[in-house]
Design a protein around this motif. Sequence first.
Motif, mmCIF file in Angstrom:
data_model
loop_
_atom_site.group_PDB
_atom_site.id
_atom_site.type_symbol
_atom_site.label_atom_id
_atom_site.label_comp_id
_atom_site.label_asym_id
_atom_site.label_seq_id
_atom_site.Cartn_x
_atom_site.Cartn_y
_atom_site.Cartn_z
ATOM 1 N N GLY A 306 -0.663 -0.944 16.561
ATOM 2 C CA GLY A 306 -1.134 -1.724 15.520
ATOM 3 C C GLY A 306 -1.057 -1.242 13.899
ATOM 4 O O GLY A 306 -1.854 -0.797 13.388
ATOM 5 N N ALA A 307 0.042 -1.213 13.802
ATOM 6 C CA ALA A 307 0.503 -1.083 12.170
ATOM 7 C C ALA A 307 1.161 -2.376 11.947
ATOM 8 O O ALA A 307 2.507 -2.400 12.363
ATOM 9 N N GLU A 479 -2.981 -2.468 5.236
ATOM 10 C CA GLU A 479 -2.063 -2.229 6.250
ATOM 11 C C GLU A 479 -0.936 -1.699 5.376
ATOM 12 O O GLU A 479 0.085 -1.242 5.897
ATOM 13 N N SER A 480 -1.212 -1.516 4.211
ATOM 14 C CA SER A 480 -0.255 -0.694 3.326
ATOM 15 C C SER A 480 -0.145 0.799 3.998
ATOM 16 O O SER A 480 -1.195 1.326 4.426
ATOM 17 N N CYS A 481 1.242 1.337 4.250
ATOM 18 C CA CYS A 481 1.418 2.592 4.804
ATOM 19 C C CYS A 481 1.329 3.680 3.865
ATOM 20 O O CYS A 481 0.967 4.609 4.375
ATOM 21 N N CYS A 487 2.671 -0.384 -4.073
ATOM 22 C CA CYS A 487 2.014 -1.163 -2.904
ATOM 23 C C CYS A 487 0.525 -0.573 -2.864
ATOM 24 O O CYS A 487 -0.422 -1.221 -2.536
ATOM 25 N N ARG A 488 0.557 0.991 -2.734
ATOM 26 C CA ARG A 488 -0.622 1.576 -2.429
ATOM 27 C C ARG A 488 -1.741 1.410 -3.494
ATOM 28 O O ARG A 488 -2.765 0.903 -3.097
ATOM 29 N N ILE A 489 -1.229 1.581 -4.771
ATOM 30 C CA ILE A 489 -2.226 1.525 -5.992
ATOM 31 C C ILE A 489 -2.315 -0.017 -6.324
ATOM 32 O O ILE A 489 -3.491 -0.310 -6.699
ATOM 33 N N CYS A 527 9.140 -1.714 0.149
ATOM 34 C CA CYS A 527 9.529 -2.491 1.399
ATOM 35 C C CYS A 527 9.163 -4.017 1.134
ATOM 36 O O CYS A 527 8.421 -4.281 0.239
ATOM 37 N N GLY A 528 9.567 -4.785 2.198
ATOM 38 C CA GLY A 528 8.908 -6.247 2.269
ATOM 39 C C GLY A 528 7.224 -6.062 1.919
ATOM 40 O O GLY A 528 6.888 -7.318 1.264
ATOM 41 N N LEU A 529 6.757 -5.249 2.626
ATOM 42 C CA LEU A 529 5.331 -5.476 2.579
ATOM 43 C C LEU A 529 4.779 -5.652 1.190
ATOM 44 O O LEU A 529 3.987 -6.365 1.042
ATOM 45 N N GLY A 530 5.037 -4.607 0.386
ATOM 46 C CA GLY A 530 4.664 -4.532 -0.813
ATOM 47 C C GLY A 530 5.041 -5.571 -1.924
ATOM 48 O O GLY A 530 4.403 -6.280 -2.487
#
Lengths: 560, 158
Positions: A306-307, A479-481, A487-489, A527-530
């Motif tokens: 689930g990530a 979902e950000s790691c 990405c996080r902030i 990465c691609g997510l951010g």
Amino acid sequence: MADMAEINKRFDIHEMANAKRAEIEKYVCNIYCCHSTGCKSSGSDDLIALIHSILNEKGLSERVRVVATGCMGLCAQGPLIRVEIKGKKDVLFKRVDLEITKAVMEDYVLKALDTQGEFTPPENLSEHILSLDLPFFKKQEKVVLKNAGHIDPEDIKEYMAHGGYLALEKALKTMTPAEVVEEIKKSGLRGRGGGGFSTGMKWELAAKVPTVDEKFIICNGDEGDPGAYMDRSILEGDPHAVIEGMMIAAYAIGATSGWFYVRAEYPLAVERLQKAIQACKKNRLLGNNIMGTDFCFNVDIRLGAGAFVCGEETALIHSIEGARGTPRPRPPYPTNKGLWGKPSCVNNVETLANVSKILLKGADWFASFGTETSKGTKVFALTGQVEHSGLIEVPMGTTISQIVNEIGGGVPQGKKLKAVQTGGPSGGVIPAQYMDMPVCYEELKKVGSIMGSGGMIVIDDSSDMVSLAKFYLDFTVDESCGKCAPCRIGGKQMLTLLDKINRGRGKQKDLDLLKQIAFAMQKASLCGLGQTAPNPVLSTLRFYENEYTQKLLDAPKEDK
Amino acid sequence: MSEETSKAAEIADKWRKKRGSLIMALHEIQGIKGYVAWEDAVMLSERMDVPLARIYEVLTFYNFFKLVAPGKAVISVCTGTACYLKGNDKVLEKFKSELKIKEGESTPDGMFHLQCVRCVGCCGLAPVCVVNGKTYGRMTPEQVPEILEEWKKAFKED
């Protein structure tokens, strides 16, 4: 040596395929029951049991075969049952329950079996019949999904009877690894997970890295895009096609073993894959000296937990290693340094499912589908506010209008189409005015969206785009790691601003700041997510900025 | 050693020698009790020779793992895009108000656990909820009390 010849004969795929075909040929009637997650959850297990008990009671088990198949496509109308009687037209029944199944058996199957020539299903079943001439079925082109809905995914011999493992045999016995790579390159197959990188090129890069002790082929089945279930359906409906594709890939790049990484949320897909791997081992298609050649290969399954970020290849590799699924900067690419530091090639489920077809029918055949740069077909999960929600496969280059209005049957309840969303949380919206645009990697990019893995969500005019953008951003922020700051902030700040605007408390400067952070995230994320997380916001801003500015003018809503 | 703990020990031994096995072992351990208990994590750490910190690092990173016992019936409300567009938020609200708990919480009697999940892959049936593996498609808020009754009855019969 005589024993060896005996064993080889017993495990000969042609012999097994012929035997199975002869067995199937004996039946006069085939009843196909959809047995994928969608229809299973609507009770298809009980329906299959009922059909069996009726057949036993009437002594028809020798004449009628019941096949529990993978997804037939039209999930919204499930459970689906297709009845195929020799000399008669196929009939597809929708939304069947126990009572209707009983009626299908008694009023149609049993009577039709006793009738010469055509037999029309009786009036009482008419509202449960789905015409197979519907554009939903006629306008599709099935390559990857050819077997899904037609074979029992848990029976390896049925896969063989439909040409299974012939491509592997062709590769192992008549082609060099370099020739396999060349064929895939020539076909123009591109990664179906969303990236769209040439599969042949990736294999070529992986093949070039010398195999010191180990090299891996990894199948990415971490389908995280909410609103998409192509890979699940392929694994459930035709798991052997993916395994065969992986084995051919392994031969082409010189991999020593393979890993399937599948979402834990897909228990049925995992179960079918496990059974398929067992069947391969039993039939000597996995292990040492496969098909009597020097090729040795084994596979194993690892589950996700689930990530969403684990769909990114370096994060996925970390997850298999038993660590947090955080990505790392590339290069080095996994083809050089992947799982446990060994060269690894990561391919998506649908990509691998295409491979055996290309080898059997040829690169030119595959390249005859699609556009100049996007070849072959693509599977889409067509969902949202559309009449025929389900799993479809069309040649690349099909227009959005053909998909939504013809195959999908348009928007229900007299509402109007507003936009189509592709690429999930990493993609964007395509407004109704672009409906004649062909679906291919380049065209989608031009309007600010991406092909993605195949989620296609139809949005009607009652939907509010700011809320939709917030929905997606909410997802990616969650979902950000947390490894990289942009990405996080950035994601969190964007979400705060978006929420403020959505509550009618935003100012023009908030909108400007939103764009600034979005661009920073695209440029600076690891990465691609951010990098793609701002896409839903930027894309809705591009086409529906008026909806954002309207919210700036609206009276503030009560704070929750 | 209780039966559950010995089962957990068996799992640890089974996966110990395999590569990339921590998450698989955790999945199986969660399969026994519905969550990964502290003592099981400690045991796993010792038997598999993985630092306990590493195990908790993994447990807390992935959404799938639970550290406390969930209710007997785990209600998963799908929050995928198709379910969102078809109004699953209203279904979630109804569950919350009926059970008087928030998402991620369990009822005080330990009967129900309410959680939101990412796409369960049944988008054709949207909006969707799953209770202990049983899928409910084309949900409406009105169905919520019926579903709760169904499960309450099922547990009484046990």
